[in-house]
Enzyme design. Structure first.
Site, short mmCIF file in Angstrom:
data_model
loop_
_atom_site.label_atom_id
_atom_site.label_comp_id
_atom_site.label_asym_id
_atom_site.label_seq_id
_atom_site.Cartn_x
_atom_site.Cartn_y
_atom_site.Cartn_z
CD GLN C 238 -2.30 -0.22 6.90
OE1 GLN C 238 -2.27 0.74 7.67
NE2 GLN C 238 -1.37 -0.39 5.99
NE ARG C 385 1.72 6.32 -0.38
CZ ARG C 385 0.65 6.81 -1.00
NH1 ARG C 385 -0.12 7.69 -0.40
NH2 ARG C 385 0.37 6.45 -2.23
CB CYS C 386 8.08 5.07 6.51
SG CYS C 386 7.97 3.69 7.65
#
Lengths: 166, 288, 807
Positions: C238, C385-386
């Site tokens: 990513q 997704r935190c």
């Protein structure tokens, strides 16, 4: 272990190879035939990313040995568009309805939807959801996948797809 | 993810399959739909050196009505069980249960024989077939014999089949018409094994249950016939108190494992709840 | 010459497919045809395959590793252990959180499935066989899996490598299994507020360990070119540039000779930010063998060893007046990091941005203290997704506010509204140090309340509660509310860096003579649709149709340096860089246009895709014409060409927010729930592509649903990991997944060039507490105050059992 000659038709083309009996169909497709559309997402036959069509059945190709597909007709995502490049209504519908994000579940999802619409050309939403219950998606939450399949169903039936009002 | 090596055999008759099984003995496994065996092989929990694929044995396919029985070939897929008009007409509980097994892809390949034969307590067909009082046809080196489903399951992966025997068919006595039926399966999500499940076949006469059979899935080391629960139901109009009694009777014989689906106590209680709900639904069906 | 009227500004704007429209995705053309290019699709000549032999124990000394049988298997070229890696100083690697992590087990193993040996073979089937042939002798050691027992005086020491180090990366360690203590806020003032409070609540709110589980696992293909001394790494990264710099630092290879490429990635969700032993071992194997090496982990490996998420145990206290005005917030968090602190946090933030725990509420004083501990579990913490721990603390504050509302006898919506940060208070300085840039919470909440007929739902709920008491129904109805404010867009260089590299991001745009272009950014989409949305920003900014701009990400040789895509940072940071680079191009274009039209720049005005002379609209130059001119007739003194690059250091984080309302029915006799309705209103500021935003909300809410309602990675007391395959790890199918209703308000970010805030993580932040509050709400009238997640059927039934509902 001795290798076995396996021959089948994949996306309309006759193929054959000498393979170990333990070679999984998914690896035969991806490695021997370089058809990297079907994907591997798990090791326990749950996710469905490897789904292809074998003799008119939706099959998780990670749970079939290539030798079991001896003499079979196999269809993968790479065989869905027509020879002149025209996309299948499912491929169109997934794009129109934003039924994909990372794209990883998409080939398996489309192949399953393809067989679903042959089983049931006019599925309700509930039937669609049950119909793809063997295919997991982590990105879309399925809602637009349902719409994509409804779009394709309408198109295959010669109709225009009307999105339900929210 | 990758199975160990094996030699592959594809017999075309039951005799050939029996002969191969005899030759390779504990080194061999039968391959039906493969959706129990291949996942185990991929995790290397099963490592047979020989795989005997039954896909080419025509004798094992097909569904036919023979007198008062439906004879189902062991290699009949769950998909074909669901699609069978004969089964829909005569024993619709089989479709209701098959639809709750796994997912569409697995059902295209998974067979009723594969689901019934190996004594996995998590499978749905065993309890169902016990409820229907089905009979298994086995063929081995000593020839053919029959074993009642109710006498077939002895423990986890332990059955009455002798080494070298193949389950070739299932004979299901056609339930009386009309009859009520229901397969009530509690699960964490669609396609999961049962947290607890109950199969019910009953007949009603004069507003009361006259015959009843109840099978329980995945709440013990083997499928169970809930005899006490069925006896509680017979003769009643399945009022609340009777349903509660039947539920308690089912709960009393359950001894499930604790796992991700819940504690042993919860799963046993759910055996009771599923029994009550299956009875109620079957009763309503019989009335309509 | 035809008589068709010239297209209007509106028609020209539509043709651009710029910001605000539901542009169909560019990526879909290849994905729907099975022509994506994912890491496992890559085949290089002579490529080998690597696979791990992993630990069966959760904590054990390694007495002996016998690789002889594995090495003897035909087709096996090498079997690496820690001893081999020590030779190149790679047996351990630094983590993003200032810790170190074993690449291969060095003397002991610290979690089940930890990597012990790496086999390299000519094909993946042989590699799997070889991995099975490695034999390990263990001496079992006592296991620690309960974080509350990690710092007991008699707890076994897990990290013997740092056992004498009382100073960690984030300060003093008070126990060999302690990692850090991090505190923020005013302890004294907060304690004082609690001491004199009229009403207080205190609850242990646990967010269980889960895992991002993208459908594609982590994988790489590494190829070392001996002749050139260059390393090429294809991987599921990513943040590809960060990986390149990290490899340069730890492998001692010059950075210009390292080529990192992220091709298509099948989902990330934070699982693919950090570096894993598989990447390092593949690199070493490639260098040693001189051939490319591919490593593809399977699902069980992914779930049990790569970056888990959450495992936060939050003791949350609220102080309030009897009328329902909050006066203080006090939180202590016990953070279970597993065997190594491999959290992908910005370096100064060992507990991420957990100080957003004040949420959407105006707490005059607050204090937060976090203690991180080691246990015998997989390493990591930040993922899924935190937004760096925002999901965790959003759950804590939204649960705690509901608990306090219940104690005060107030409706959860009304209690929230009473304590909202008001519109006039923005920019708002929170008691824990953040400056929230903008928000209009009341409008959003009112919109949600009206859209769901919330008040009528409460009436219905009252009626159903009475019916339950009368024995007429065995179903309970729960209404869940969550109003979250989250913090994304990391981040300003003054407080955000990854291993010392500031968290800016970048965009480079080059326009060709024929008016088409190519743009590259430092971010990396794993499904977010950047190829489509980034071009939309450029189209609106410089008037070239989005279809005429190719967007590329992921090749570190050609893309400008960026910190990658996670934590919803792409739109806030790279999106800003795209706007800024576009504006540089537009400024140059204006000068060229002025020169072509023989006017002064200030005499020109912008009209969708052209500059025209003010007061003389017939006199204009389109961007197409300007692009051509840039290559053959620029003003004297100006360089030819039309390109620009921007590196954007954001002045602040952004603060998306939302109002989510859920209606749920629960069968108390089985514990099974049914989601009747889920309404999600998100405010992410300016909306680039509404279709993409809606997709993000659907997906994030589905992840949140799974987390709240059954997902968990658990360990038993012997350190065996449970729930690490898709048999048990709850991923809902299309059947269980609820229908999502999405809505929005728009409160632009005042500091962002296009006012956008980012949205990817919001639904995971907001939906989990919404579902959890719905379940809890159903049982409130029976006296229940808090039931922990996950709310699977069994645990929900257990809650009903404990309330005596099955008597």
């Amino acid at each position: 272990m001795p290798k076995i000659n396996v021959a089948m038709t994949v996306n309309g083309k006759a193929v054959s190879a000498e393979v170990e009996p333990r070679l999984l169909l998914i690896h035969f497709l991806r490695e021997n035939l370089s058809l990297t559309g079907p994907h591997i997402g798990c090791d326990t036959t749950h996710c469905g990313a490897c789904t292809v069509d074998v003799d008119g059945r939706s099959v998780k190709s990670c749970t079939m040995f290539a030798v079991q597909a001896q003499g079979a007709e196999v269809l993968t995502i790479e065989g869905m568009a027509s020879a002149d490049g025209k996309l299948h209504p499912l491929q169109e519908g997934f794009r129109e309805m934003h039924g994909l994000q990372c794209g990883y579940c998409t080939p398996g999802m489309i192949m399953r939807a393809h067989r679903l619409l042959k089983e049931n050309p006019n599925p309700t939403e509930a039937e669609i959801r049950l119909g793809v219950s063997g295919n997991l998606c982590r990105c879309t939450g399925y809602q637009n996948i349902v719409k994509a399949i409804q779009y394709a169903a309408a198109k295959l039936n010669g109709q225009e797809f009307k999105e339900a009002a929210e | 993810m990758i199975p160990g090596s094996f030699e592959y055999h594809r017999p075309s008759t039951v005799s050939e399959a029996v002969a191969l099984l005899g030759e390779f003995d504990s080194e061999a496994r039968l391959l039906a739909g493969g959706h129990s065996l291949i996942p185990m092989m991929k995790l290397r929990l099963a490592q047979p050196s020989h795989l005997i694929d039954l896909a080419g044995v025509g004798e094992l396919k097909g569904v036919r009505v023979e007198g008062g029985e439906i004879v189902i070939g062991a290699m009949t897929t769950q998909h074909d069980v669901i699609a069978s008009e004969a089964l829909a007409t005569h024993a619709p509980i089989l479709r209701e249960a098959a639809e709750q097994i796994a997912d569409p892809q697995v059902r295209y390949l998974g067979t009723i024989g594969g689901n019934a034969a190996n004594g996995d307590p998590g499978n749905d067909m065993p309890a169902l077939l016990m409820t229907l009082d089905a009979v298994f046809e086995l063929r081995g080196p000593a020839g053919a014999r029959q074993v009642k489903a109710r006498e077939y399951y002895l423990g986890v992966y332990e059955t009455a089949a002798e080494p070298g025997e193949i389950l070739t068919g299932i004979r299901v006595p056609i339930p009386p018409k009309p009859h009520g039926f229901a397969y009530e399966k509690l699960k964490r999500k669609i396609g999961d094994y049962a947290t607890a499940a109950a199969a019910v076949i009953l007949t009603v006469s004069g507003g009361r249950v006259s015959t009843c059979a109840i099978g329980l899935t995945n709440v013990a080391d083997r499928p169970l016939l809930a005899v006490g629960a069925a006896e509680a139901a017979v003769g009643s109009a399945l009022d609340r108190a009777t349903l509660a009694r039947a539920a308690r009777a089912a709960e009393a014989i359950a001894s499930p494992a604790a796992d991700g689906r819940g504690s042993a106590e919860y799963r046993a209680k759910m055996a009771g709840v599923m029994t009550a709900r299956a009875l109620a639904r079957a009763f309503a069906r019989a009335a309509s | 010459m035809n008589d068709a009227p010239a297209p209007t500004s509106l028609e020209r704007a539509e043709k651009l497919q710029g910001m605000g429209c539901k542009r169909k995705r560019v990526e879909d053309v290849r994905f729907t045809q099975g022509k994506g290019n994912y890491v496992d699709d890559i085949k290089l000549p002579g490529m080998l395959h690597g696979d791990f032999h992993r630990s069966s124990h959760g904590h054990a000394r390694i007495v002996k590793i016998d690789t002889s049988k594995a090495k003897a298997l035909p087709g096996v070229l090498a079997v690496l252990t820690a001893e081999d890696l020590k030779g190149v100083n790679l047996a351990w690697m630094p983590t993003l959180a200032g810790d170190v992590q074993m690449v291969l087990a060095d003397g002991k193993v610290l979690f089940q499935n930890q990597e012990i040996a790496f086999v390299v073979a000519t094909d993946r089937y042989i590699a799997a066989d070889a991995a099975d042939l490695v034999e390990v002798e263990y001496e079992a050691l006592p296991v620690v899996v309960d974080p509350f027992k990690a710092m007991a005086p008699d707890a076994p020491t897990l990290r013997e490598d740092i056992k004498d180090k009382t100073e960690g990366a984030h300060g003093t360690r008070k126990h060999p299994n302690h990692i850090f203590n991090w505190q923020v806020g005013d302890r004294e003032l907060t304690d004082a507020a609690f001491a004199k409070a009229e009403v207080t609540t205190k609850d242990l709110l646990t967010y269980q360990r889960v895992h991002p589980c993208p459908l594609e696992t982590c994988q790489c293909v590494v190829s070392f070119n001996k002749i050139l001394g260059e390393l090429t790494i294809y991987g599921t990264f990513q943040a590809p540039h960060v990986i390149r710099t990290v490899v340069a630092l730890i492998a001692g290879l010059p950075e210009q000779k390292i080529h990192v490429i992220s091709p298509d990635i099948g989902g990330g969700f934070g699982n693919k930010v950090g570096a894993y032993p598989g990447y390092i071992c593949s690199a070493v194997a490639s260098i040693v063998t001189g051939l490319p090496v591919k490593w593809v982990e399977d699902r069980i490996e992914n779930l049990s060893t790569t970056s888990f998420a959450r495992d936060y145990h939050m003791t949350t206290e609220i102080a309030a007046t009897r009328e329902g005005r909050v006066t203080g917030l006090r939180v202590h968090i016990l953070a279970d990091h597993g065997a190594f602190d491999a959290c992908a946090d910005p370096s100064k933030w060992p507990a991420g941005f957990s100080n957003i725990v004040t949420g959407s509420y105006d707490f005059p004083v607050a204090h937060l203290s976090v203690d991180g501990v080691y246990t015998n579990k997989a390493p990591g913490g930040v993922a899924y997704r935190c937004s760096f721990r925002v999901t965790e603390v959003a759950y804590a504050i939204e649960r705690a506010m509901d608990i306090m509302a219940q104690k005060l006898g107030l409706d959860p919506v009304d209690f929230r509204i009473r304590n909202f940060i008001r519109r006039e208070q923005f920019p708002y300085q929170s008691a824990l140090g953040w400056e929230y840039d903008s928000g209009d919470y009341l409008t959003a909440m009112q919109k949600a309340v009206e859209a769901t007929s919330y008040r009528a739902l409460r009436e219905e709920q009252k009626a159903r509660e009475e019916a339950f008491r009368r024995g007429e129904t065995r179903e309970l109805m729960g209404i869940g509310v969550s109003f979250f404010t989250e913090i994304v867009g990391a981040g300003p260089s003054k407080n955000c860096d990854i291993l010392g590299i500031a968290m800016f991001d970048s965009c480079e745009i080059r326009i060709h003579p024929t008016g088409k272009g190519i743009a590259r950014m430092g971010t990396k989409s794993q499904g977010q649709g950047h190829e489509t949305t980034w071009a939309q920003i450029i189209a609106t900014e410089i008037g070239i149709p989005a279809d005429d701009i190719i967007v590329e990400e992921g090749n570190t040789d050609t893309a400008p340096y960026g910190l990658g895509t996670y934590g919803s940072r792409s739109t806030p940071v790279a999106g800003a860089a795209i706007a800024m680079a576009s504006r540089k191009i537009k400024a140059k274009a204006q000068m060229i246009a002025a020169f072509m039209l023989e006017v002064h720049e200030d005499d020109l005005e912008w009209d969708v895709d052209r500059f025209r002379v003010k007061g003389n609209p017939e006199s204009f130059k389109t961007m197409s014409q300007i692009a051509w001119a840039a290559y053959n007739k620029v003003p004297p003194g100006m360089e030819p060409g039309l390109e620009a690059v921007s590196y954007y250091d954001p002045p602040n984080m952004t603060y998306p927010f939302g109002a989510y309302i859920c209606v749920m029915d629960i069968d108390v006799d089985t514990g099974v729930h049914k989601v009747r309705r889920f309404y999600a209103l998100d405010d992410c500021g300016t909306r680039i592509n509404p279709m993409v935003i809606e997709g993000q909300v659907h997906g994030g809410c589905t992840e949140g649903y799974a987390i709240a309602m059954g997902q968990e990675i658990a360990y038993d007391e012997s350190g065996n990991v449970k729930g690490a395959s898709l048999m048990d790890f709850f991923l809902p199918t299309a059947v269980e997944t609820p229908h999502w209703e999405t809505d929005y308000t728009v409160t632009p970010s005042p500091h962002h060039p296009i006012g956008a805030k980012g949205v990817g993580e919001s639904p995971n932040v907001g939906s989990v507490p919404c579902f959890a509050n719905a379940v809890n709400d159903a049982f409130k009238f029976l006296g229940s105050t808090h039931i922990p997640m996950p709310h699977d059927a069994y645990r929900t039934w257990l809650a009903a059992e404990k309330l005596g509902l099955h008597a």
